[in-house]
Design a protein around this motif. Sequence first.
Motif, PDB file in Angstrom:
ATOM      1  N   ASP A 176      -6.961  -1.521  11.002  1.00  0.00           N
ATOM      2  CA  ASP A 176      -5.670  -1.002  11.450  1.00  0.00           C
ATOM      3  C   ASP A 176      -5.567  -1.195  12.956  1.00  0.00           C
ATOM      4  N   ARG A 177      -4.404  -1.661  13.395  1.00  0.00           N
ATOM      5  CA  ARG A 177      -4.234  -1.971  14.821  1.00  0.00           C
ATOM      6  C   ARG A 177      -4.186  -0.728  15.698  1.00  0.00           C
ATOM      7  N   LEU A 178      -3.828   0.428  15.117  1.00  0.00           N
ATOM      8  CA  LEU A 178      -3.764   1.654  15.908  1.00  0.00           C
ATOM      9  C   LEU A 178      -5.175   2.141  16.237  1.00  0.00           C
ATOM     10  N   PRO A 179      -5.354   2.769  17.400  1.00  0.00           N
ATOM     11  CA  PRO A 179      -6.689   3.262  17.747  1.00  0.00           C
ATOM     12  C   PRO A 179      -7.111   4.482  16.945  1.00  0.00           C
ATOM     13  N   ALA A 180      -6.151   5.158  16.342  1.00  0.00           N
ATOM     14  CA  ALA A 180      -6.417   6.358  15.541  1.00  0.00           C
ATOM     15  C   ALA A 180      -5.223   6.561  14.616  1.00  0.00           C
ATOM     16  N   PRO A 181      -5.349   7.403  13.599  1.00  0.00           N
ATOM     17  CA  PRO A 181      -4.210   7.639  12.707  1.00  0.00           C
ATOM     18  C   PRO A 181      -2.978   8.102  13.474  1.00  0.00           C
ATOM     19  N   SER A 182      -1.811   7.610  13.056  1.00  0.00           N
ATOM     20  CA  SER A 182      -0.560   7.993  13.692  1.00  0.00           C
ATOM     21  C   SER A 182      -0.251   9.457  13.412  1.00  0.00           C
ATOM     22  N   ALA A 183       0.253  10.147  14.443  1.00  0.00           N
ATOM     23  CA  ALA A 183       0.640  11.547  14.282  1.00  0.00           C
ATOM     24  C   ALA A 183       2.099  11.679  13.867  1.00  0.00           C
ATOM     25  N   GLU A 184       2.815  10.555  13.740  1.00  0.00           N
ATOM     26  CA  GLU A 184       4.239  10.633  13.416  1.00  0.00           C
ATOM     27  C   GLU A 184       4.433  10.974  11.943  1.00  0.00           C
ATOM     28  N   PRO A 185       5.162  12.052  11.651  1.00  0.00           N
ATOM     29  CA  PRO A 185       5.430  12.397  10.253  1.00  0.00           C
ATOM     30  C   PRO A 185       6.512  11.478   9.688  1.00  0.00           C
ATOM     31  N   LYS A 186       6.120  10.519   8.898  1.00  0.00           N
ATOM     32  CA  LYS A 186       7.083   9.621   8.250  1.00  0.00           C
ATOM     33  C   LYS A 186       7.419  10.184   6.876  1.00  0.00           C
ATOM     34  N   ALA A 187       6.619   9.857   5.875  1.00  0.00           N
ATOM     35  CA  ALA A 187       6.813  10.494   4.570  1.00  0.00           C
ATOM     36  C   ALA A 187       6.474  11.975   4.679  1.00  0.00           C
TER      37      ALA A 187
END
Length: 520
Positions: free
Chosen positions: A35-46
């Motif tokens: 995964d290109r992100l350095p850590a899991p995204s904190a943005e609530p999508k689903a």
Amino acid sequence: MPEKTVDIVIAGAVPNGLMLACELALAGLRPIVLDRLPAPSAEPKANGLAGQVVRVLDMRGLYSAFSGSSAAPAPTPRYIFGGMPLDLAAVQPNPVHLVFKPQPEMVTILTEHAVDLGVDLRWGHELTDFEPAGDHISVSVSAPDGPYRLTARFLVGADGGKSTVRKRTAIEFPGITSAGHVSRVGHATLPEEFRAGDGGIDVPGVGRFGLGHHRLERGIFIFAELDPGRPIVGTIEFQGGEQCSEDEPLAFDELHDSVARVLGVPLPITPPSGPGPHTLRRTIGQNTRVAQHYRQGNVFLLGDAAHVHSAMGGPGLNLGLQDTVNLGWKLAAELRGWAPEGLLDTYESERRPVAERVVMYSLSQAALVSPGPEITALRELFGELLRLPAAATHVAGLLAGSDVRYDVGDGHRLSGHFFPDCALETDDGPTRIAELLRDARPVLLAFGGAVDPAAAVAGWTDRVTPVAATAAEPPAAALLIRPDGYVAWAADDFTPADQDALRTALRRWFGTPDIPHSAV
């Protein structure tokens, strides 16, 4: 650049990619997830899960972690379709299950599960390119310590609607984009005097709004309070998207003004308080697309890389996570050497029609929330239809995905459908059918001594688990259940013809037996 040979690489540590990694790990494989992100995204999508996917989580022992409940999943008594109430009280059995869970929490649960299973999860490592290398795929990776290459037997793109994997394979992504539409959504603070006792809100002069999408003549108003004290408000407007830019971040004032336009009155929302993370985003247009193919050689597409559509009704993870359990055991079978010819091709033939069906009903819901007096009349008629038990049952199956029936080559009424769960008594004690599928292995389940399951799967015992059981109301005399929960064969008796049909199903789905099959 050093190069390493591995079984499988998954691009995208999103719920679908992580779940696929877990499925493969249950089969004894060790996939690499990039995964290109350095850590899991904190943005609530689903914000949750709706439909048969909840039973899939139960089947893998993940339901408790997602729901916080130790009980078996129970269906919801009501839901929505096209912003209209759908009463499910008369639907028996009711297939619609709900779990409210912000996506960052889902990723956390699946990440911990994947790590526990030995998955090689690499944050900050981005797939940048790949190319065929004989019967393998050579994958180029950008990483904090420098680029490197991996040689993989299979590559799976779970890298979203703008998938690098899909684009690199040049798989077409036909569909439509609803131009002009602009949606805005964000967490907000709402004055207490607007709150209704049922978890919704009362807007003076407009009406009461509960969870979901609400159609008004000026657009759609969205309200959801999945976490107490952290309501989400949003809008969809059918004009004005041309003046917006995806590159310009959404300001809270823009969301506030859009809510006022849609409702026709100001709603005194203010920015959210607390540590967050907080949603605040704008989406211009609505893409509805399904990849022309889910496979090209040893490259597969999964989740949003294979299909995108409206989020109305929450179909995304119901579709994507069921893609994962369909693909996972088939890839594992190929890597373990026992997959029958053509098994991997059934991923597309089984799952692509399901995506097309989701597209059909997501576009139908979009039409039902569109502006105009003719749509108002259509909604009135459709609302009458939804109050008919037969119509409610049909729509419930559509939303849940429980109306899916694969062509498994067996004509029994249960074959091709997701398994019917029930309580069992086995030699190991009381259990449910769902609990027999925890380890992602196929199961031959026989009731009441109609057949000796161990003898029936002789030659396949390295890959099929035989279980003898009793039940108060068994669904059939015997069931052969695939690892993804779908019934591959069933019988109400066990005649010689049934024996032949079982052996045919075992060969079709689980390959050639390791030893000559004895008579049963």
